[in-house]
Write a protein that holds these residues in place. Sequence first.
Motif, PDB file in Angstrom:
ATOM      1  N   LYS A   1      66.797  27.588  82.162  1.00  0.00           N
ATOM      2  CA  LYS A   1      66.293  26.706  83.214  1.00  0.00           C
ATOM      3  C   LYS A   1      65.726  27.591  84.310  1.00  0.00           C
ATOM      4  O   LYS A   1      66.442  28.393  84.898  1.00  0.00           O
ATOM      5  CB  LYS A   1      67.414  25.822  83.743  1.00  0.00           C
TER       6      LYS A   1
ATOM      7  N   GLN B   1      66.945  28.703  87.660  1.00  0.00           N
ATOM      8  CA  GLN B   1      67.289  27.518  88.449  1.00  0.00           C
ATOM      9  C   GLN B   1      68.627  26.921  88.051  1.00  0.00           C
ATOM     10  O   GLN B   1      68.878  25.731  88.274  1.00  0.00           O
ATOM     11  CB  GLN B   1      66.179  26.480  88.316  1.00  0.00           C
TER      12      GLN B   1
ATOM     13  N   PHE C   1      74.109  29.347  85.074  1.00  0.00           N
ATOM     14  CA  PHE C   1      74.395  29.888  83.743  1.00  0.00           C
ATOM     15  C   PHE C   1      73.176  30.644  83.208  1.00  0.00           C
ATOM     16  O   PHE C   1      73.300  31.732  82.653  1.00  0.00           O
ATOM     17  CB  PHE C   1      74.803  28.763  82.788  1.00  0.00           C
TER      18      PHE C   1
ATOM     19  N   THR D   1      73.782  23.072  74.901  1.00  0.00           N
ATOM     20  CA  THR D   1      73.609  23.571  76.267  1.00  0.00           C
ATOM     21  C   THR D   1      72.560  24.666  76.353  1.00  0.00           C
ATOM     22  O   THR D   1      72.198  25.295  75.362  1.00  0.00           O
ATOM     23  CB  THR D   1      74.951  24.099  76.829  1.00  0.00           C
TER      24      THR D   1
ATOM     25  N   ASP E   1      78.586  31.922  77.948  1.00  0.00           N
ATOM     26  CA  ASP E   1      79.930  32.498  77.745  1.00  0.00           C
ATOM     27  C   ASP E   1      79.900  33.602  76.701  1.00  0.00           C
ATOM     28  O   ASP E   1      80.514  34.651  76.864  1.00  0.00           O
ATOM     29  CB  ASP E   1      80.923  31.434  77.270  1.00  0.00           C
TER      30      ASP E   1
END
Lengths: 120, 87
Positions: A22, A29, A32, A70, A85
């Motif tokens: 993102k 933005q 993560f 995600t 992660d």
Amino acid sequence: MSDAQAQIKETVDGNDVVLFMKGTSEMPQCGFSSRVAGVLNYMEVEYQDVNVLADEEIRQGIKDFSDWPTIPQLYVKGEFVGGCDIITEMTLSGELDTLLETNGVAFNKDAADKIRESNA
Amino acid sequence: MLEQIRSKLDAAFVPKVLEVRDDSEDHRGHAGYREGGNTHFSVKIRAAAFDGQSRVAQQRAIYAQLKQEFADGLHALALDVGGADAP
């Protein structure tokens, strides 16, 4: 295959390292996405960033492509590596270095060591 | 949402360790946050079901259990996954 799927496949096959994120590598933005882009930038890995916020079809399409719900998503040599992660864990364990080395992707090893030292 | 995540993971993996935390408020004002929260969670889970699996396989197994939650607005899930004896 839909246009979005074909476009995604072309991107991951045509670039050694691709980060679907993102925002952009310069201006992430999302926290993560920012974390993964930050690691790659700091390790001086050359990669193609794809801003999913700029294209709704890619944003949904990449989740279907990898069966992963995600963002961010990192690909090396066409293979899905993981999200935030997993990349964080692999950076700290040194597995990311190994993965890049195995795939002939250049990066700054000293910088990678520095990340590990400061997170030890 | 938190209880739903907890009970689904509990039933699917019979974990030795299971901690689910709602981090939604930490993301207030950021992308993905919605009024009312229930968007950002973190999960720590240790279960024999994950022994010997790759990280991608472990996380996919968890995501597969939470398809409905993602469809209902779950936005981010920070995962710390390991086998039964992982630290």
